[in-house]
Scaffold this motif. Sequence first.
Motif, PDB file in Angstrom:
ATOM      1  N   ALA A  26      -4.665   9.433  -6.489  1.00  9.42           N
ATOM      2  CA  ALA A  26      -3.395   9.090  -7.120  1.00  9.42           C
ATOM      3  C   ALA A  26      -2.492   8.285  -6.202  1.00  9.42           C
ATOM      4  O   ALA A  26      -1.307   8.143  -6.473  1.00  9.42           O
ATOM      5  N   GLN A  27      -3.004   7.749  -5.096  1.00 12.52           N
ATOM      6  CA  GLN A  27      -2.167   7.003  -4.178  1.00 12.52           C
ATOM      7  C   GLN A  27      -1.637   5.745  -4.863  1.00 12.52           C
ATOM      8  O   GLN A  27      -2.228   5.237  -5.822  1.00 12.52           O
ATOM      9  N   GLU A  28      -0.522   5.238  -4.367  1.00 16.59           N
ATOM     10  CA  GLU A  28       0.095   4.075  -4.969  1.00 16.59           C
ATOM     11  C   GLU A  28       0.923   3.342  -3.929  1.00 16.59           C
ATOM     12  O   GLU A  28       1.234   3.869  -2.854  1.00 16.59           O
ATOM     13  N   VAL A  29       1.240   2.086  -4.252  1.00 16.70           N
ATOM     14  CA  VAL A  29       2.205   1.313  -3.480  1.00 16.70           C
ATOM     15  C   VAL A  29       3.279   0.862  -4.460  1.00 16.70           C
ATOM     16  O   VAL A  29       3.087   0.912  -5.678  1.00 16.70           O
ATOM     17  N   ARG A  30       4.416   0.433  -3.940  1.00 19.58           N
ATOM     18  CA  ARG A  30       5.514   0.011  -4.801  1.00 19.58           C
ATOM     19  C   ARG A  30       5.919  -1.419  -4.485  1.00 19.58           C
ATOM     20  O   ARG A  30       5.940  -1.832  -3.314  1.00 19.58           O
ATOM     21  N   LEU A  31       6.235  -2.168  -5.522  1.00 15.45           N
ATOM     22  CA  LEU A  31       6.816  -3.487  -5.329  1.00 15.45           C
ATOM     23  C   LEU A  31       8.204  -3.327  -4.723  1.00 15.45           C
ATOM     24  O   LEU A  31       8.914  -2.363  -5.034  1.00 15.45           O
ATOM     25  N   ILE A  32       8.586  -4.256  -3.861  1.00 13.91           N
ATOM     26  CA  ILE A  32       9.811  -4.046  -3.094  1.00 13.91           C
ATOM     27  C   ILE A  32      10.934  -5.010  -3.446  1.00 13.91           C
ATOM     28  O   ILE A  32      12.039  -4.895  -2.918  1.00 13.91           O
ATOM     29  N   PRO A  51      -4.132  -1.931   0.751  1.00 16.01           N
ATOM     30  CA  PRO A  51      -2.967  -2.664   0.245  1.00 16.01           C
ATOM     31  C   PRO A  51      -2.021  -3.049   1.390  1.00 16.01           C
ATOM     32  O   PRO A  51      -1.830  -2.289   2.337  1.00 16.01           O
ATOM     33  N   THR A  52      -1.456  -4.244   1.295  1.00 10.50           N
ATOM     34  CA  THR A  52      -0.523  -4.699   2.321  1.00 10.50           C
ATOM     35  C   THR A  52       0.697  -3.781   2.354  1.00 10.50           C
ATOM     36  O   THR A  52       1.345  -3.565   1.331  1.00 10.50           O
ATOM     37  N   PRO A  53       1.024  -3.211   3.524  1.00  8.78           N
ATOM     38  CA  PRO A  53       2.162  -2.280   3.612  1.00  8.78           C
ATOM     39  C   PRO A  53       3.472  -2.938   3.188  1.00  8.78           C
ATOM     40  O   PRO A  53       3.652  -4.149   3.325  1.00  8.78           O
ATOM     41  N   SER A  54       4.385  -2.115   2.713  1.00  8.31           N
ATOM     42  CA  SER A  54       5.662  -2.646   2.215  1.00  8.31           C
ATOM     43  C   SER A  54       6.435  -3.368   3.314  1.00  8.31           C
ATOM     44  O   SER A  54       7.068  -4.396   3.053  1.00  8.31           O
ATOM     45  N   ARG A  55       6.386  -2.881   4.545  1.00  8.41           N
ATOM     46  CA  ARG A  55       7.176  -3.536   5.606  1.00  8.41           C
ATOM     47  C   ARG A  55       6.614  -4.911   5.941  1.00  8.41           C
ATOM     48  O   ARG A  55       7.358  -5.822   6.308  1.00  8.41           O
ATOM     49  N   VAL A  56       5.280  -5.084   5.790  1.00  6.66           N
ATOM     50  CA  VAL A  56       4.688  -6.399   6.016  1.00  6.66           C
ATOM     51  C   VAL A  56       5.053  -7.339   4.873  1.00  6.66           C
ATOM     52  O   VAL A  56       5.402  -8.502   5.093  1.00  6.66           O
ATOM     53  N   ARG A  57       5.013  -6.835   3.636  1.00  6.21           N
ATOM     54  CA  ARG A  57       5.413  -7.664   2.497  1.00  6.21           C
ATOM     55  C   ARG A  57       6.886  -8.074   2.620  1.00  6.21           C
ATOM     56  O   ARG A  57       7.254  -9.217   2.313  1.00  6.21           O
ATOM     57  N   LEU A  60       7.026 -10.873   5.144  1.00  8.90           N
ATOM     58  CA  LEU A  60       6.442 -12.098   4.598  1.00  8.90           C
ATOM     59  C   LEU A  60       7.405 -12.805   3.652  1.00  8.90           C
ATOM     60  O   LEU A  60       7.598 -14.026   3.747  1.00  8.90           O
ATOM     61  N   PHE A  61       8.045 -12.057   2.753  1.00  4.92           N
ATOM     62  CA  PHE A  61       8.936 -12.711   1.789  1.00  4.92           C
ATOM     63  C   PHE A  61      10.286 -13.056   2.405  1.00  4.92           C
ATOM     64  O   PHE A  61      11.022 -13.877   1.839  1.00  4.92           O
ATOM     65  N   ASN A  62      10.603 -12.499   3.542  1.00  6.09           N
ATOM     66  CA  ASN A  62      11.742 -13.017   4.317  1.00  6.09           C
ATOM     67  C   ASN A  62      11.407 -14.395   4.865  1.00  6.09           C
ATOM     68  O   ASN A  62      12.257 -15.288   4.927  1.00  6.09           O
ATOM     69  N   TRP A  63      10.151 -14.582   5.290  1.00  8.87           N
ATOM     70  CA  TRP A  63       9.714 -15.892   5.787  1.00  8.87           C
ATOM     71  C   TRP A  63       9.675 -16.922   4.670  1.00  8.87           C
ATOM     72  O   TRP A  63      10.104 -18.061   4.839  1.00  8.87           O
ATOM     73  N   LEU A  64       9.097 -16.527   3.526  1.00  9.06           N
ATOM     74  CA  LEU A  64       8.884 -17.469   2.428  1.00  9.06           C
ATOM     75  C   LEU A  64      10.161 -17.722   1.633  1.00  9.06           C
ATOM     76  O   LEU A  64      10.317 -18.781   1.017  1.00  9.06           O
ATOM     77  N   GLY A  65      11.050 -16.749   1.611  1.00  7.94           N
ATOM     78  CA  GLY A  65      12.237 -16.793   0.758  1.00  7.94           C
ATOM     79  C   GLY A  65      12.080 -15.804  -0.379  1.00  7.94           C
ATOM     80  O   GLY A  65      10.973 -15.560  -0.868  1.00  7.94           O
TER      81      GLY A  65
END
Length: 223
Positions: A26-32, A51-57, A60-65
């Motif tokens: 039942a593990q899950e990740v969340r969109l941030i 799954p890519t950890p939330s802190r890495v995502r 990444l989206f700080n870099w991309l915008g």
Amino acid sequence: MKSAARPPRQPAPALKAAQKAATHSAQEVRLIGGRWKRTPLPVPVVAGLRPTPSRVRETLFNWLGQDMGGWRVLDAFAGSGALGLEAASRGAESVRLIEREPQLVRALQAIKARLQADQVQIQQADAISWMRQHAGAGAFDLVFLDPPFDDDLFESALLAAAACVPEGGWVYLEAPHGYTDAVGTPQVQGLRLHRSGKAGAVHYHLFQRVGDASGISRVGQDV
């Protein structure tokens, strides 16, 4: 006279194992961020799935915008879909998820239906073969690469992805080691390292395409 309360019965070993397995499945990740912020994504139990950890995502989206409006995105080793769906949540115009494992494809299709994510397309295929077939098209502004760490696919994936984005386009890679040399150039010509980081055993990189598609090759390989 009331009898003494009996201690609660302990589950049998087999039941304990079943409960543990159910919890693990039942593990899950969340969109941030974006439209579907905090939405949970189920993560099927599949060997090698990370799954890519939330802190890495978040990094990444700080870099991309934060606003991906108008972007065309390819998540080439989609897995849980965390990267591609994060881009869709932030307004990407189109997101294609490529995944070869049938169990993961079914899970992605269920997530797409639940989110009513019409801009997301899901395809069961081998990611590198699919990218090679679409080389030179420049059909994507951004390609996510998170290959299985047990397979040596990193350079092949970079080479294939570099030919799928136009000059100025972006390629993101996760790997168990860094992909740079002394001058910040990856082992694939045609890509320039923009930013990189490390979280635990994962090295993550954001590359930008430079030059035209005819200049893309492995270092030392004739073009």
